[in-house]
Design an enzyme around this catalytic site. Structure first.
Site, mmCIF file in Angstrom:
data_model
loop_
_atom_site.group_PDB
_atom_site.id
_atom_site.type_symbol
_atom_site.label_atom_id
_atom_site.label_comp_id
_atom_site.label_asym_id
_atom_site.label_seq_id
_atom_site.Cartn_x
_atom_site.Cartn_y
_atom_site.Cartn_z
ATOM 1 N N SER A 57 0.974 -1.402 -0.069
ATOM 2 C CA SER A 57 -0.054 0.001 0.386
ATOM 3 C C SER A 57 0.960 1.449 0.285
ATOM 4 O O SER A 57 1.994 1.139 0.211
ATOM 5 C CB SER A 57 -0.847 0.224 1.324
ATOM 6 O OG SER A 57 -1.379 0.790 1.594
ATOM 7 N N TYR A 61 -2.063 -1.527 10.570
ATOM 8 C CA TYR A 61 -2.043 -2.018 8.430
ATOM 9 C C TYR A 61 -1.017 -1.300 8.504
ATOM 10 O O TYR A 61 0.216 -2.228 6.967
ATOM 11 C CB TYR A 61 -3.686 -0.893 8.550
ATOM 12 C CG TYR A 61 -3.586 -1.206 6.804
ATOM 13 C CD1 TYR A 61 -4.345 -2.787 6.376
ATOM 14 C CD2 TYR A 61 -3.626 -0.656 6.076
ATOM 15 C CE1 TYR A 61 -4.478 -2.899 5.118
ATOM 16 C CE2 TYR A 61 -3.973 -0.738 4.816
ATOM 17 C CZ TYR A 61 -3.804 -1.677 4.269
ATOM 18 O OH TYR A 61 -3.981 -1.873 2.496
HETATM 19 P P1 NAP Z 1 -11.414 -7.065 -0.431
HETATM 20 O O1 NAP Z 1 -12.272 -6.671 -1.963
HETATM 21 O O2 NAP Z 1 -12.002 -6.771 0.987
HETATM 22 O O3 NAP Z 1 -10.501 -8.103 -0.661
HETATM 23 C C1 NAP Z 1 -9.651 -8.886 -0.049
HETATM 24 C C2 NAP Z 1 -9.263 -10.416 -0.038
HETATM 25 O O4 NAP Z 1 -8.717 -10.744 1.208
HETATM 26 C C3 NAP Z 1 -10.683 -10.824 -0.163
HETATM 27 O O5 NAP Z 1 -10.867 -11.905 -1.437
HETATM 28 C C4 NAP Z 1 -11.264 -11.536 0.755
HETATM 29 O O6 NAP Z 1 -11.721 -13.015 0.571
HETATM 30 C C5 NAP Z 1 -9.506 -12.134 0.998
HETATM 31 N N1 NAP Z 1 -9.038 -12.845 2.603
HETATM 32 C C6 NAP Z 1 -10.092 -11.556 3.288
HETATM 33 N N2 NAP Z 1 -9.088 -12.481 4.844
HETATM 34 C C7 NAP Z 1 -9.289 -13.398 4.619
HETATM 35 C C8 NAP Z 1 -8.963 -14.914 5.510
HETATM 36 N N3 NAP Z 1 -8.437 -14.729 6.927
HETATM 37 N N4 NAP Z 1 -7.874 -15.414 4.266
HETATM 38 C C9 NAP Z 1 -7.545 -15.459 3.094
HETATM 39 N N5 NAP Z 1 -8.586 -15.216 2.413
HETATM 40 C C10 NAP Z 1 -8.549 -13.915 2.912
HETATM 41 O O7 NAP Z 1 -10.030 -5.673 -0.370
HETATM 42 P P2 NAP Z 1 -8.681 -4.921 -1.259
HETATM 43 O O8 NAP Z 1 -8.679 -3.606 -1.767
HETATM 44 O O9 NAP Z 1 -9.078 -6.294 -2.827
HETATM 45 O O10 NAP Z 1 -7.433 -5.806 -0.778
HETATM 46 C C11 NAP Z 1 -6.679 -7.096 -1.545
HETATM 47 C C12 NAP Z 1 -5.802 -5.938 -1.565
HETATM 48 O O11 NAP Z 1 -5.058 -4.435 -1.556
HETATM 49 C C13 NAP Z 1 -5.199 -6.310 0.298
HETATM 50 O O12 NAP Z 1 -3.540 -6.487 0.808
HETATM 51 C C14 NAP Z 1 -5.096 -4.593 0.820
HETATM 52 O O13 NAP Z 1 -4.293 -4.265 2.023
HETATM 53 C C15 NAP Z 1 -4.890 -3.942 -0.856
HETATM 54 N N6 NAP Z 1 -5.132 -2.415 -0.252
HETATM 55 C C16 NAP Z 1 -6.293 -1.649 -0.941
HETATM 56 C C17 NAP Z 1 -6.635 -0.881 -0.958
HETATM 57 C C18 NAP Z 1 -7.538 -0.361 -0.989
HETATM 58 O O14 NAP Z 1 -7.727 0.598 -1.001
HETATM 59 N N7 NAP Z 1 -8.820 -1.401 -1.414
HETATM 60 C C19 NAP Z 1 -5.310 0.087 -0.868
HETATM 61 C C20 NAP Z 1 -3.807 0.150 -0.631
HETATM 62 C C21 NAP Z 1 -3.521 -1.850 -0.639
HETATM 63 P P3 NAP Z 1 -12.466 -13.620 2.087
HETATM 64 O O15 NAP Z 1 -13.446 -12.854 2.015
HETATM 65 O O16 NAP Z 1 -13.255 -14.580 0.573
HETATM 66 O O17 NAP Z 1 -11.653 -14.665 2.385
#
Ligand code: NAP
Length: 271
Positions: free
Chosen positions: A142, A155
Site C-alpha cells: 500500500s 495496517y
Molecule cells: P477486498 O475486496 O476486501 O479483498 C480482500 C480479499 O482478501 C478477499 O478476497 C477476501 O476473501 C480475502 N481475505 C480476507 N480475509 C481472508 C482470510 N482470513 N483468509 C483468506 N483470504 C482472506 O479488498 P482489496 O482492496 O481487494 O484488498 C486486496 C489487497 O489490497 C489487500 O492486501 C489490501 O490491504 C490491499 N490494498 C487495498 C487498498 C484499497 O484501497 N482497496 C489500498 C491499498 C492496498 P474472503 O472474504 O472470501 O476470504
C-alpha cells in the site's frame, strides 16, 4: 507476464476486489489460475466465469490464511506444484479503528493475514521458484507503507513489512530468474472499506482509483520490470529520489563511532 508459456498464477484474496481482478486479467493473458480465499461460493462463481471467458483452468483452493493448517496447505501447493510460475500475495484486511481501538485478537488477526501469511507464502514460492530458475512474486502492499501518518500504524506497518520484504527478496533473487514486485495502491474502490467499517466515498472522487485501472497498471508495472509499482504516483522521479536518499544512507548506517550528536558534552570535548 510476457513469457510464451505462462504457467499457473496462485492469487490470494481472489474472491473480491484487487485479487479477483488479478485472476481475471491473468487468465485473459494466458495463465491458469488457483484462486485462494475463504468464500468458496464466490471463488467457484469466479472460476466458472474465468473458464467460460478464457478457456483457462481455474481451480478453487479454499483457505483461511489466518489458520495455520490452511496456510500450510497453500505453502505446500506452492512448494510442490511445478506448474506455478506466479504468486500474487494479495489477501489483506484493515481494522475498524486503530491500535488504540482494537482488542489484541483483532490486531493479531491483521498481523496473521497481512504479515505472517504473505511472508510464509513468499518464502515457499521463493524457494520453489529459485530451485526451478523461474517465477514471479507480486506483493500487494500500500502507499501507506510510505505514509504511516495518514492511517493506522498496524495496517500501514504491515504494508511497510511487505515493501521491505519485497526489496530484500528482489535483491536476493534477481540473478536467479525470479522477479519480485511490490505494488503500492492508493485508495481503491473495493470491499475492504466497508468490511472495516469505512466509507470510500468519504474521499474526494479524484483520490479513489477504480480496481480495474489499479490492477491493469500493476501488471504494466510488472512488465516494465519494476520492483516497486505505485499506480497513482504521477511523478516517478519522486519515488526515485526517495529511494536514492534511502540507499545513500547505507554506508553510514553501521559504524563503530557514535554520531557526534549522541555524545554527552563532556565526552564530546574529551574526544
Ligand atoms: P477486498 O475486496 O476486501 O479483498 C480482500 C480479499 O482478501 C478477499 O478476497 C477476501 O476473501 C480475502 N481475505 C480476507 N480475509 C481472508 C482470510 N482470513 N483468509 C483468506 N483470504 C482472506 O479488498 P482489496 O482492496 O481487494 O484488498 C486486496 C489487497 O489490497 C489487500 O492486501 C489490501 O490491504 C490491499 N490494498 C487495498 C487498498 C484499497 O484501497 N482497496 C489500498 C491499498 C492496498 P474472503 O472474504 O472470501 O476470504
Amino acid at each position: 507476464m510476457n513469457a510464451a508459456v505462462k504457467g499457473t498464477a496462485l492469487v490470494t484474496g481472489a474472491s473480491s476486489g484487487i485479487g479477483a481482478t488479478y485472476a481475471e486479467k491473468l487468465s485473459a493473458r494466458g495463465y491458469d489460475v488457483i484462486l485462494v480465499a475463504r468464500d468458496a461460493a464466490r471463488l467457484n462463481a469466479l472460476a466458472e466465469r474465468i473458464a467460460a471467458a478464457t478457456g483457462r483452468r481455474a481451480e478453487v483452493l479454499r483457505a483461511d490464511l489466518t489458520d495455520r493448517a490452511d496456510l500450510a496447505a497453500v505453502e505446500r501447493r506452492l512448494a510442490e506444484d511445478a506448474a506455478i510460475t506466479l504468486l500474487v500475495n494479495n489477501a489483506g484486511m484493515s481494522l475498524n479503528g486503530g491500535l488504540l481501538d482494537n482488542e489484541p485478537a483483532a490486531i493479531e488477526r491483521l498481523i496473521a493475514l497481512n504479515i505472517t501469511a504473505p511472508t510464509l507464502l513468499a518464502s515457499a514460492a521463493g524457494k520453489a521458484f529459485v530451485a526451478r530458475g523461474r517465477g514471479g512474486i507480486v506483493n500487494v502492499a500500500s502507499v501507506l507503507a510510505l505514509a504511516p501518518e495518514m492511517f493506522d500504524g498496524v495496517y500501514s506497518g504491515s504494508k511497510a513489512h511487505l515493501l521491505n520484504l519485497s526489496l530484500s527478496l528482489a535483491a536476493q533473487v534477481e540473478d536467479k530468474g525470479v522477479r519480485v514486485q511490490a505494488v503500492l495502491p492508493g485508495a481503491t474502490r473495493t470491499e475492504i472499506w466497508e468490511r472495516s467499517g469505512k466509507d470510500v466515498n468519504a474521499f474526494p472522487p479524484e483520490m479513489v482509483m477504480e480496481v480495474n485501472d489499479l490492477v491493469e497498471a500493476s501488471i504494466v508495472g510488472f512488465e516494465r520490470g519494476e520492483t516497486v509499482t505505485i499506480p497513482p504516483l504521477a511523478d516517478e522521479a519522486q519515488w526515485a529520489a526517495f529511494n536514492q536518499a534511502r540507499l545513500a544512507m547505507g554506508p553510514g548506517l553501521s559504524r563503530r563511532e557514535v554520531a557526534a550528536r549522541y555524545r554527552r558534552p563532556a565526552e564530546a570535548s574529551a574526544a
